[in-house]
Write a protein that holds these residues in place. Structure first.
Motif, mmCIF file in Angstrom:
data_model
loop_
_atom_site.group_PDB
_atom_site.id
_atom_site.type_symbol
_atom_site.label_atom_id
_atom_site.label_comp_id
_atom_site.label_asym_id
_atom_site.label_seq_id
_atom_site.Cartn_x
_atom_site.Cartn_y
_atom_site.Cartn_z
ATOM 1 N N TRP A 28 0.808 -1.216 0.000
ATOM 2 C CA TRP A 28 0.000 0.000 0.000
ATOM 3 C C TRP A 28 0.843 1.269 0.000
ATOM 4 O O TRP A 28 0.555 2.195 -0.770
ATOM 5 C CB TRP A 28 -0.989 -0.007 1.166
ATOM 6 N N PRO A 29 1.898 1.361 0.838
ATOM 7 C CA PRO A 29 2.754 2.558 0.737
ATOM 8 C C PRO A 29 3.350 2.728 -0.657
ATOM 9 O O PRO A 29 3.391 3.846 -1.194
ATOM 10 C CB PRO A 29 3.844 2.301 1.786
ATOM 11 N N ALA A 30 3.805 1.635 -1.263
ATOM 12 C CA ALA A 30 4.384 1.725 -2.602
ATOM 13 C C ALA A 30 3.324 2.105 -3.626
ATOM 14 O O ALA A 30 3.562 2.954 -4.499
ATOM 15 C CB ALA A 30 5.034 0.392 -2.981
ATOM 16 N N LEU A 31 2.141 1.521 -3.523
ATOM 17 C CA LEU A 31 1.083 1.791 -4.501
ATOM 18 C C LEU A 31 0.665 3.260 -4.488
ATOM 19 O O LEU A 31 0.607 3.918 -5.537
ATOM 20 C CB LEU A 31 -0.131 0.906 -4.215
ATOM 21 N N LEU A 32 0.396 3.795 -3.323
ATOM 22 C CA LEU A 32 -0.126 5.156 -3.250
ATOM 23 C C LEU A 32 0.949 6.205 -3.517
ATOM 24 O O LEU A 32 0.679 7.217 -4.178
ATOM 25 C CB LEU A 32 -0.776 5.385 -1.885
ATOM 26 N N THR A 33 2.169 5.983 -3.024
ATOM 27 C CA THR A 33 3.233 6.943 -3.326
ATOM 28 C C THR A 33 3.586 6.914 -4.814
ATOM 29 O O THR A 33 3.882 7.957 -5.415
ATOM 30 C CB THR A 33 4.495 6.674 -2.489
ATOM 31 N N TRP A 62 0.874 8.754 -6.862
ATOM 32 C CA TRP A 62 1.149 10.178 -6.749
ATOM 33 C C TRP A 62 2.273 10.583 -7.707
ATOM 34 O O TRP A 62 2.165 11.536 -8.472
ATOM 35 C CB TRP A 62 1.510 10.465 -5.294
ATOM 36 N N GLN A 63 3.362 9.819 -7.681
ATOM 37 C CA GLN A 63 4.539 10.147 -8.494
ATOM 38 C C GLN A 63 4.294 9.935 -9.990
ATOM 39 O O GLN A 63 4.762 10.718 -10.820
ATOM 40 C CB GLN A 63 5.716 9.285 -8.038
ATOM 41 N N MET A 75 9.689 6.900 -13.626
ATOM 42 C CA MET A 75 9.933 5.924 -12.560
ATOM 43 C C MET A 75 8.648 5.630 -11.808
ATOM 44 O O MET A 75 8.365 4.482 -11.444
ATOM 45 C CB MET A 75 11.017 6.445 -11.611
ATOM 46 N N GLY A 76 7.837 6.671 -11.571
ATOM 47 C CA GLY A 76 6.571 6.454 -10.888
ATOM 48 C C GLY A 76 5.648 5.524 -11.651
ATOM 49 O O GLY A 76 4.981 4.665 -11.059
ATOM 50 N N LEU A 77 5.591 5.667 -12.975
ATOM 51 C CA LEU A 77 4.765 4.774 -13.794
ATOM 52 C C LEU A 77 5.255 3.332 -13.702
ATOM 53 O O LEU A 77 4.458 2.390 -13.551
ATOM 54 C CB LEU A 77 4.783 5.244 -15.250
ATOM 55 N N ALA A 93 4.886 6.834 5.263
ATOM 56 C CA ALA A 93 5.534 6.806 3.949
ATOM 57 C C ALA A 93 5.259 8.103 3.180
ATOM 58 O O ALA A 93 6.178 8.718 2.630
ATOM 59 C CB ALA A 93 5.058 5.600 3.146
ATOM 60 N N LEU A 94 4.002 8.534 3.135
ATOM 61 C CA LEU A 94 3.657 9.766 2.428
ATOM 62 C C LEU A 94 4.269 10.993 3.103
ATOM 63 O O LEU A 94 4.660 11.945 2.430
ATOM 64 C CB LEU A 94 2.142 9.921 2.334
ATOM 65 N N SER A 95 4.358 10.968 4.418
ATOM 66 C CA SER A 95 4.994 12.080 5.132
ATOM 67 C C SER A 95 6.459 12.197 4.741
ATOM 68 O O SER A 95 6.976 13.300 4.517
ATOM 69 C CB SER A 95 4.867 11.875 6.650
ATOM 70 N N GLY A 96 7.133 11.047 4.639
ATOM 71 C CA GLY A 96 8.531 11.059 4.218
ATOM 72 C C GLY A 96 8.691 11.534 2.783
ATOM 73 O O GLY A 96 9.612 12.300 2.468
ATOM 74 N N VAL A 97 7.802 11.091 1.891
ATOM 75 C CA VAL A 97 7.862 11.511 0.487
ATOM 76 C C VAL A 97 7.708 13.026 0.379
ATOM 77 O O VAL A 97 8.448 13.697 -0.351
ATOM 78 C CB VAL A 97 6.770 10.800 -0.342
#
Length: 256
Positions: free
Chosen positions: A56-61, A64-65, A176-178, A212-216
């Motif tokens: 989930w952290p990887a999917l949502l970040t 976004w990217q 990279m996000g894609l 994870a999103l806070s760090g991003v």
């Protein structure tokens, strides 16, 4: 992971710190969340459970990217053969993961990262001719998919290929996000098909989206302060650092 709900506050605090740091690195250079999150959490809950934890952290970040950079229409026509081949081969890597000794995939990924980053930091230039973008992209995508299924990291050799295309900083970040977004979706499907994805595990993964999103967000703020040349050096340095981290981790897991 279900362990987060039953092992007391210590593991929860460790998980939050790990994903906060991994998110910061991703925000700064555009990648690193799965590699850092998986590598560190493997010590506490094992590799297969850690791969679920990062979903989930990887999917949502990565959503976004990959979707918010403003270059989607320009990137998709150039990248779709590479992206498709990477997604199609990921299940093969997950299948191999269930049969490899622990640590072997981490060791291989670390060696590849170091072998790429060292000469590039020394001044070597890797380029892909425009007339070879599709052929090279398909080949790189196939290898990237296998390694992603093996390790939970989508970086090698996909990021190298995207850098060699000469994309600008913002295009590279979105490309990279894609790659990472589609690979995360494929990894989730692959883990589910091999019976490695459970309801409580997915819930724990969802809870770790917040750090994870806070760090991003923090990493992105810092990235805006650096030039394009400095950014490219940061990317290479991050690849080298991840490689130097994965090699001893792989050796430790292989022989422990």
């Amino acid at each position: 992971m279900s362990e987060l709900f039953v092992a007391g506050p210590d593991l929860l605090v460790v998980s939050v710190v790990v994903f906060l740091c991994a998110g910061f690195v991703k925000g700064l250079v555009g990648f690193g969340l799965p590699t850092i999150g998986l590598g560190l959490m493997t010590v506490f809950v094992g590799v297969e459970k850690s791969m679920v934890l990062i979903l989930w952290p990887a999917l949502l970040t990565n959503f976004w990217q990959g979707m918010m950079g403003g270059h989607l229409k320009a990137l998709v026509p150039r990248l779709w053969p590479f992206l498709l081949s990477a997604v199609l081969m990921l299940g093969v890597g997950t299948f191999i993961l269930t049969r490899l000794p622990a640590g072997a995939a981490d060791l291989l990924l670390g060696v590849l990262m170091i072998a790429y980053a060292v000469p590039m930091l020394a001044g070597a230039v890797l380029t892909v001719p425009e007339n070879a973008v599709v052929v090279v992209g398909v080949g790189v995508g196939l290898v990237n998919g296998v390694l992603a299924g093996l390790t939970g990291s989508y970086t090698v050799p996909g990021v190298m290929y995207l850098q060699a295309m000469g994309l600008s900083r913002d295009q590279l970040i979105q490309a990279m996000g894609l790659l990472f977004l589609l690979s995360t979706l494929a990894l989730g499907a692959s883990l589910g098909s091999f019976g490695l994805l459970g309801g409580r595990e997915a819930l724990a993964s969802l809870a770790l989206v917040v750090p994870a999103l806070s760090g991003v967000w923090t990493g992105q703020r810092l990235r805006r302060q650096v030039s394009e040349a400095v950014f490219r050096k940061l990317v290479l340095t991050a690849i080298l650092a991840l490689g130097l981290y994965l090699v001893p981790l792989g050796l430790w897991r292989l022989f422990s």
